[in-house]
Write a protein that holds these residues in place. Structure first.
Motif, PDB file in Angstrom:
ATOM      1  N   UNK B 120       0.850  -1.190   0.000  1.00  0.00           N
ATOM      2  CA  UNK B 120       0.000   0.000   0.000  1.00  0.00           C
ATOM      3  C   UNK B 120       0.888   1.243   0.000  1.00  0.00           C
ATOM      4  N   UNK B 121       0.437   2.333  -0.659  1.00  0.00           N
ATOM      5  CA  UNK B 121       1.249   3.537  -0.708  1.00  0.00           C
ATOM      6  C   UNK B 121       1.540   4.048   0.698  1.00  0.00           C
ATOM      7  N   UNK B 122       2.763   4.497   0.916  1.00  0.00           N
ATOM      8  CA  UNK B 122       3.141   4.933   2.255  1.00  0.00           C
ATOM      9  C   UNK B 122       4.192   6.027   2.165  1.00  0.00           C
ATOM     10  N   UNK B 220       5.410   7.497  -7.778  1.00  0.00           N
ATOM     11  CA  UNK B 220       6.418   7.567  -6.723  1.00  0.00           C
ATOM     12  C   UNK B 220       7.026   8.965  -6.689  1.00  0.00           C
ATOM     13  N   UNK B 221       7.118   9.537  -5.494  1.00  0.00           N
ATOM     14  CA  UNK B 221       7.789  10.816  -5.313  1.00  0.00           C
ATOM     15  C   UNK B 221       9.015  10.552  -4.441  1.00  0.00           C
ATOM     16  N   UNK B 222      10.178  10.973  -4.906  1.00  0.00           N
ATOM     17  CA  UNK B 222      11.409  10.779  -4.140  1.00  0.00           C
ATOM     18  C   UNK B 222      11.924  12.150  -3.717  1.00  0.00           C
ATOM     19  N   UNK B 223      12.240  12.324  -2.465  1.00  0.00           N
ATOM     20  CA  UNK B 223      12.863  13.562  -2.003  1.00  0.00           C
ATOM     21  C   UNK B 223      14.223  13.200  -1.423  1.00  0.00           C
ATOM     22  N   UNK B 254       1.571  13.482   3.705  1.00  0.00           N
ATOM     23  CA  UNK B 254       0.586  12.494   4.144  1.00  0.00           C
ATOM     24  C   UNK B 254      -0.715  12.607   3.368  1.00  0.00           C
ATOM     25  N   UNK B 255      -1.048  13.843   2.966  1.00  0.00           N
ATOM     26  CA  UNK B 255      -2.223  14.007   2.106  1.00  0.00           C
ATOM     27  C   UNK B 255      -1.986  13.266   0.795  1.00  0.00           C
ATOM     28  N   UNK B 256      -0.747  13.354   0.289  1.00  0.00           N
ATOM     29  CA  UNK B 256      -0.408  12.681  -0.964  1.00  0.00           C
ATOM     30  C   UNK B 256      -0.590  11.172  -0.882  1.00  0.00           C
ATOM     31  N   UNK B 257      -0.123  10.568   0.210  1.00  0.00           N
ATOM     32  CA  UNK B 257      -0.143   9.105   0.277  1.00  0.00           C
ATOM     33  C   UNK B 257      -1.454   8.546   0.822  1.00  0.00           C
ATOM     34  N   UNK B 258      -2.353   9.429   1.274  1.00  0.00           N
ATOM     35  CA  UNK B 258      -3.604   8.942   1.852  1.00  0.00           C
ATOM     36  C   UNK B 258      -4.446   8.261   0.779  1.00  0.00           C
ATOM     37  N   UNK B 271       3.382   6.789  -3.767  1.00  0.00           N
ATOM     38  CA  UNK B 271       4.184   6.521  -2.573  1.00  0.00           C
ATOM     39  C   UNK B 271       5.228   7.619  -2.479  1.00  0.00           C
ATOM     40  N   UNK B 272       5.713   7.882  -1.293  1.00  0.00           N
ATOM     41  CA  UNK B 272       6.717   8.917  -1.112  1.00  0.00           C
ATOM     42  C   UNK B 272       7.914   8.306  -0.383  1.00  0.00           C
TER      43      UNK B 272
END
Lengths: 372, 358
Positions: B120-122, B220-223, B254-258, B271-272
Motif C-alpha cells: 500500500x502507498x506509504x 512515486x515521489x522521491x525527495x 501524508x495528504x499525498x499518500x492517503x 508513494x513517497x
C-alpha cells in the motif's frame, strides 16, 4: 438546618448568563436589571431595539425564554452525590489484555475518563490506541455483543490490516470456542463498527470532534471509546502565530471529549462506558541552561487530561518491542510503571507486575525524563 | 529569504476550511436567525472573517456578542461550519477492503521489506550514514516503479541523481529499448530550499484533491534529501520555525499518500520516499555513536523510518563508514512502523541495485 441554598441559583448576574450577549447585558444593567429575574420583556425589547436588531419581537422572545430557562436551573439540587457516582463506577470497565496496564490505569479505563498517552517516536502510542480500541470493541464477557468505537487519525498511521491482526488475536483469546466461520463473522462485525475519521488539519480535527456528539447519538449501538491519534501533529504547524487561540481550541477539544464521555454515561446501561483518549508527542524543550524532554503542546494542555501515561521503548536490541509504561498523572494512583511487549498480537504483558518507580513517589507533577 | 509563517505557507491541502464564507450560506437563501444571509455575511466580514476555517475556530460567546443572539443560537450557526469541515467516518472494514482493491505497487528493493510494507502507498523515510546506500535505495525504487509502468518524480536537493546508474538498474530489469522508455517516465527536478520543496509538494497535493478522473500524479515521489534543504534553512531561521515547516511538509506528504475516497481515483495514489541524514550524537556515550538528524518533531511526523547502516543494529546507532564490513554487508532496520515489528534485513549493493542477503 434547612439545606436550602441562598437564592443564588436564581439570582444570576445578567453578565454571566450564556443567553444574554455582553452588549445587551451592559445596557440592561444601566436600566437597573442586574439579575436574571429582573429582566422584563419590555426592558429587553427596548435594549434590542436600541441595537437595531432585525426581527425584534421574535428575537426578544427567544432570548427571554433562554434566559428564564437558564435561571431556573438548580445547581445544588441537581448535582450527583458521591455515593451515586461510586455506584456508577461499579459497572464493567474496559479490560486490556495486558494485566500490568490494567492495574496501572485502574479506573481511568472507565466511562467519562480522558486518558493521555505520550512518548517518543516509535514507543508504541499508535499500537496502544489500536489495542485499546480492540479491547473496548471485544468485551471480556462473551454475552456482551460487539461495541462501537471511533478512531480519529490525524497522522495517517491507522493501518486497517494491522487492526485486523490485533482484533483476530484478541477474538481468539476472548472467544476461544467460536468455530472459524463464526469467528470470521465476528471479526467483520468488529471491523464494521470501528469508525475511522482521517483528519488532515487542525480545522478538520476540531470540527470532527465538535460534530462527534451528533454522530454518536445517531448510532443504534453504544459507542465505547473515542481515540484521537494524535492531538499534537496538526498543532505542530498550525495556529502557531496565535498561541491564545491554540490554547483555547485545545481546551475546547478536551472539554468536548470529556462532555462526550459524561453524556454517554447517562445513555449506556450496563455496557462499556466511554473513554476519551488522545495521544501526544514528546518533544525536546530548550531551556536557558539545559534541554529536557516533555510532552508536546505545553503546560496548558497538560492540565486537561486526568490521567497521563508515558510510553517508552527500552533500549534493548536483543528484545525488540519491549517497552515501559509509566503513570505520570492520575487522580487515584501514585506514580508507578509496568513493562509491556508489542507483538504481532498487540500489547501484552512482559516481566513482573506494577512496581514503584525508582526514587519513590514523585508527586503530582509529570516526570520529565532529563537528558544528561 | 527568511522563512515566514504566513497563511500562504501553511495552507491546508484538503481545502474545505479555505473556502470563502459565502459558500456556507449559499444553500440557505432564507434568513438565518431573523437576519438575511447577506447581511450576516457582511457582519462576519466586518469582523475579518473570510474563510470557513475562521468561523470554525470562533468561540460561541464571541459570535453571540457580535450578532446579539443567545449562545445556543450561536452554536447552531457554528454547527453549520463544523459539519462542513467535519470528516465523514469510514468503517475500518471499508478501509481494509478498499486497500485490497488497490493494485499492489512494487517499489521496495528488498523482498522482506516489500512483504512488510504490504504494497500500500506509504510515506517512507530512509536514513543512514553517508555512502550507505540511501540514494541507491531510491534509485532502485525508482527503477522498479518505472519498469512497471509508473511515473517517478525525483526532487533532488543534493544533486546526487544519476541517470546513468538508473539506466544500469533498469537494463537489468528490462533490457534494450524498453529501459529507455522507462527512463522517460522518471522526471528530475532540482530543489534548493525548504520553501521551494514545500510549494512543489503543496501543488502536488492540491492537484490530488482537484483531479478526479485522470491520473495526474506520479506513482512515486522521491525527495533526496530533506535534511539537505532543512539544514540549509536552519542558518537563517530559528529551530522552532524549521520544525513547524518540516511538520507542515510532512502533513502535505501524508495528504499525498492517503488512500482516495473515490474508487476511480484509487490507483492515483503515489508513494513517497524521503531520505534523511545522520549526525553525531553527543548523548550516545561512545565517540562513534550517531543518530538520525532533524529531531523529534520530524521523527514523530514520519510513519515509516528505515535506517540503513554498516554495522548490525546496536546501542551506538547507525554507525559510520569506517566500521563497515569489508565485504560490503549492510543492514536495513525498520525502526518505526505503524504495522510491522522491528525488523533487520542484511543486504549489499551490486550492479542490479540492492540485494538481500540471508
Amino acid at each position: 438546618m434547612d439545606a436550602k441554598l441562598p437564592a443564588s441559583a436564581q439570582a444570576l448576574d445578567v453578565r454571566i448568563l450564556h443567553s444574554i450577549p455582553t452588549p445587551v447585558a451592559d445596557a440592561l444593567i444601566s436600566r437597573g436589571c442586574r439579575q436574571a429575574p429582573d429582566v422584563t420583556p419590555e426592558a429587553l425589547k427596548e435594549v434590542l431595539a436600541q441595537h437595531h436588531v432585525a426581527g425584534l419581537e421574535q428575537r426578544a422572545n427567544s432570548m427571554l425564554s433562554a434566559c428564564r430557562q437558564e435561571a431556573a436551573k438548580d445547581a445544588w439540587r441537581s448535582a450527583d452525590s458521591a455515593l451515586s457516582l461510586l455506584r456508577k463506577t461499579a459497572r464493567p470497565k474496559v479490560t486490556l489484555p495486558c494485566t500490568g496496564l490494567n492495574q496501572l490505569l485502574g479506573n481511568a479505563l472507565r466511562g467519562g475518563a480522558l486518558l493521555e498517552v505520550f512518548g517518543l517516536p516509535g514507543s508504541g502510542k499508535t499500537q496502544f490506541c489500536l489495542q485499546l480500541c480492540a479491547a473496548v470493541q471485544i468485551p471480556c464477557d462473551p454475552n456482551i455483543s460487539i461495541v462501537e468505537a471511533v478512531f480519529i487519525d490525524t497522522e495517517g498511521s491507522f493501518v486497517p490490516q494491522r487492526y485486523l491482526q490485533v482484533c483476530e488475536a484478541l477474538l481468539a483469546e476472548r472467544r476461544p470456542h467460536l468455530d472459524p466461520p463464526a469467528a470470521a463473522a465476528q471479526l467483520e462485525a468488529v471491523m464494521r463498527s470501528l469508525h475511522v475519521c482521517r483528519a488532515y488539519d487542525a480545522t478538520e480535527l476540531y470540527s470532527t470532534i465538535k460534530q462527534l456528539g451528533a454522530f454518536i447519538k445517531g448510532r443504534r449501538r453504544p459507542v465505547g471509546a473515542v481515540v484521537v491519534d494524535s492531538i499534537a501533529f496538526s498543532f505542530r504547524h498550525e495556529l502557531m502565530d496565535n498561541t491564545a487561540q491554540r490554547a483555547r481550541v485545545l481546551a475546547e477539544i478536551a472539554g468536548t471529549l470529556r462532555q462526550l464521555g459524561a453524556d454517554h454515561d447517562l445513555l449506556a446501561v450496563g455496557r462499556e462506558d466511554m473513554g476519551g483518549e488522545v495521544t501526544n508527542h514528546m518533544t525536546t524543550r530548550f531551556g536557558r541552561e539545559d534541554t529536557w524532554l516533555a510532552p508536546a503542546l505545553g503546560e496548558t494542555w497538560a492540565h486537561q487530561a486526568s490521567t497521563q501515561l508515558r510510553l517508552e521503548k527500552m533500549a534493548c536490541w536483543q528484545q525488540p518491542g519491549l517497552g515501559r509504561a509509566t503513570l505520570t498523572k492520575s487522580v487515584e494512583k501514585a506514580a508507578c510503571s509496568c513493562a509491556y511487549r508489542i507483538s504481532h498480537k498487540g500489547l501484552r504483558d512482559d516481566g513482573p507486575e506494577a512496581m514503584p518507580v525508582d526514587g519513590g513517589c514523585t508527586g503530582l507533577a509529570p516526570l520529565w525524563g532529563r537528558i544528561a | 529569504m527568511a522563512y515566514t509563517a504566513n497563511a500562504m505557507v501553511y495552507k491546508s491541502a484538503q481545502g474545505f476550511g479555505d473556502l470563502p464564507l459565502d459558500r456556507l450560506f449559499s444553500d440557505a437563501p432564507e434568513p438565518v436567525l431573523g437576519v438575511g444571509a447577506v447581511s450576516l455575511l457582511e457582519l462576519l466580514r466586518a469582523k475579518r472573517l473570510s474563510t470557513i476555517k475562521d468561523l470554525v475556530h470562533l468561540p460561541p460567546w464571541e459570535l453571540r456578542d457580535w450578532l446579539l443572539i443567545t449562545e445556543e443560537e450561536a452554536i447552531l450557526l457554528l454547527r453549520k461550519a463544523w459539519s462542513t469541515c467535519a470528516v465523514k467516518p469510514v468503517s475500518a472494514w471499508e478501509l481494509a477492503t478498499q486497500s485490497h482493491a488497490i493494485p499492489r505497487s512494487r517499489l521496495a528493493p528488498l523482498p522482506s521489506l516489500q512483504a512488510a510494507l504490504g504494497g500500500t502507498p506509504a510515506l517512507l523515510e530512509v536514513a543512514g550514514a553517508p555512502g550507505v546506500g540511501k540514494t541507491q535505495f531510491c534509485l532502485h525504487a525508482a527503477a522498479l516503479t518505472a519498469a512497471s509502468g509508473g511515473e517517478v518524480f525525483w526532487l533532488d536537493a543534493e544533486r546526487s541523481f544519476s541517470a546513468q546508474r538508473l539506466l544500469e538498474m533498469l537494463e537489468h530489469l528490462q533490457p534494450g529499448e524498453v529501459a529507455m522508455q522507462a527512463l522517460q517516465r522518471v522526471r528530475h527536478k532540482v530543489c534548493g530550499s525548504l520553501q521551494e520543496l514545500h510549494s512543489i509538494v503543496s501543488e502536488l497535493s492540491q492537484s490530488k484533491a482537484a483531479a478526479v478522473e485522470q491520473p495526474a500524479l506520479p506513482a512515486l515521489v522521491v525527495i533526496d534529501s530533506v535534511a539537505a534543504v532543512a539544514r540549509r534553512e536552519s542558518e537563517q531561521s530559528s529551530i522552532p520555525r524549521r520544525q513547524a515547516a518540516l511538520s507542515s511538509l510532512a502533513s502535505l506528504l501524508k495528504v499525498l499518500v492517503a488512500p482516495s475516497i473515490s474508487a476511480e481515483a484509487a490507483s492515483n495514489v503515489p508513494s513517497v520516499v524521503v531520505t534523511n541524514q545522520v549526525m553525531g550524537d553527543p548523548s550516545g556515550g561512545s565517540a562513534a555513536s550517531t543518530r538520525v538528524s532533524l529531531g523529534q518533531v520530524w521523527h514523530h511526523a514520519v510513519n515509516w523510518r528505515l535506517v540503513l547502516s554498516h554495522v548490525p543494529p546496536g546501542p551506538t546507532g547507525p554507525g559510520s563508514k569506517e566500521q563497515a564490513d569489508p565485504f560490503g554487508r549492510r543492514y536495513l532496520l525498520v525502526e518505526k512502523s505503524p504495522c510491522c515489528a522491528t525488523l533487520t534485513i542484511p543486504f549489499n549493493i551490486c550492479e542490479r541495485g540492492l540485494k538481500e542477503l540471508s
